[in-house]
Design an enzyme around this catalytic site. Structure first.
Site, PDB file in Angstrom:
ATOM      1  N   ASP A 169       0.841  -1.202   0.000  1.00  0.00           N
ATOM      2  CA  ASP A 169       0.000   0.000   0.000  1.00  0.00           C
ATOM      3  C   ASP A 169       0.876   1.251   0.000  1.00  0.00           C
ATOM      4  O   ASP A 169       1.629   1.497   0.934  1.00  0.00           O
ATOM      5  CB  ASP A 169      -0.897  -0.017   1.249  1.00  0.00           C
ATOM      6  CG  ASP A 169      -2.037   0.985   1.177  1.00  0.00           C
ATOM      7  OD1 ASP A 169      -1.813   2.097   0.660  1.00  0.00           O
ATOM      8  OD2 ASP A 169      -3.139   0.652   1.649  1.00  0.00           O
ATOM      9  N   HIS A 200      -2.779  -0.152  -2.553  1.00  0.00           N
ATOM     10  CA  HIS A 200      -3.974   0.509  -2.015  1.00  0.00           C
ATOM     11  C   HIS A 200      -5.157   0.357  -2.975  1.00  0.00           C
ATOM     12  O   HIS A 200      -4.995   0.425  -4.184  1.00  0.00           O
ATOM     13  CB  HIS A 200      -3.664   1.993  -1.807  1.00  0.00           C
ATOM     14  CG  HIS A 200      -4.714   2.735  -1.075  1.00  0.00           C
ATOM     15  ND1 HIS A 200      -4.947   2.565   0.276  1.00  0.00           N
ATOM     16  CD2 HIS A 200      -5.612   3.653  -1.507  1.00  0.00           C
ATOM     17  CE1 HIS A 200      -5.943   3.349   0.642  1.00  0.00           C
ATOM     18  NE2 HIS A 200      -6.360   4.018  -0.415  1.00  0.00           N
TER      19      HIS A 200
END
Length: 231
Positions: A169, A200
């Site tokens: 992420d 993400h």
């Protein structure tokens, strides 16, 4: 079947998108938005949850800044606007609005009294805080940004929380992930899944980092979690 709900707070009123299942009585799930407002992605999530047997409600949490935000992740201008909204957003007021939404949803005709919550991105952080600060019966957080700053609140957590963390992420660096896992992995109410190689928003259909396989895995885990805890 969708409708609009108006939720009134001491600070003013805001709207929420509501999708209903065919059942006359069902548990509810509050869907907590990303940084793009109550857009098609959020409405589709609500519609999908309704098809799975839940009353799904997505409140307009940007209403204090500008009501009715509905943008996408498909242009630079929209991303710029989304980050402006994110930076102007008051997290504590947002959680207060979610609490007001949960209270309103519990009283809706057709809701059996059980109310869960699920959030993505900004909503993933808000979902974690919803779990610690409200009476939501069960909460799911997808790749919450900034959760590591609020870990001390986990001691207030009294109901089940499921967390999905993308290992690559870009908005939740490895150090933050380590802080989250070290602090929460042994908490009796928390279940955490990490997704190797995922960035993400891997569960955002149409997004640049969407991964159908891992999104499917995460969503199946979320559905089982809700069915277990809101049944």
């Amino acid at each position: 079947m969708s409708e609009t709900l108006t939720i009134t707070t001491p600070d003013g009123a805001f709207s929420a998108y509501v999708a209903r299942p065919s059942a006359t009585s069902a548990p509810a799930i509050v869907v907590i938005q990303e940084i793009f407002g109550v857009n098609k992605v959020m409405r589709d999530i609500c519609d999908d949850l309704a098809a799975q047997g839940f009353v799904a409600v997505c409140p307009d949490l940007f209403w204090r800044i500008e009501p009715g935000i509905d943008i996408t992740d498909q242009s630079d201008a929209e991303w710029k606007r989304a980050f402006e909204l994110y930076n102007a957003f008051d997290v504590d007021a947002g959680v207060s609005d979610i609490a007001a939404t949960i209270a309103a949803v519990r009283e809706l005709p057709g809701v059996n009294g059980k109310v869960g919550a699920v959030g993505y991105c900004l909503g993933g952080l808000l979902a974690f805080l919803t779990a610690t600060r409200t009476d939501a019966d069960a909460t799911v957080s997808y790749y919450g940004v900034g959760t590591e700053k609020h870990l001390a609140e986990a001691e207030k957590l009294a109901r089940p929380l499921l967390m999905h963390i993308a290992e690559e992420d870009q908005f939740v660096p490895k150090e933050a992930q380590k802080l989250i896992l070290d602090a929460l992995k042994d908490h009796p109410q928390i279940e955490i899944h990490t997704y190797p190689g995922r960035d993400h928003a891997f569960a955002r259909i149409g997004g640049a980092h969407y991964d159908a396989a891992d999104a499917g895995t995460a969503n199946a885990r979320s559905l089982a979690f809700f069915k277990s805890n809101l049944g």
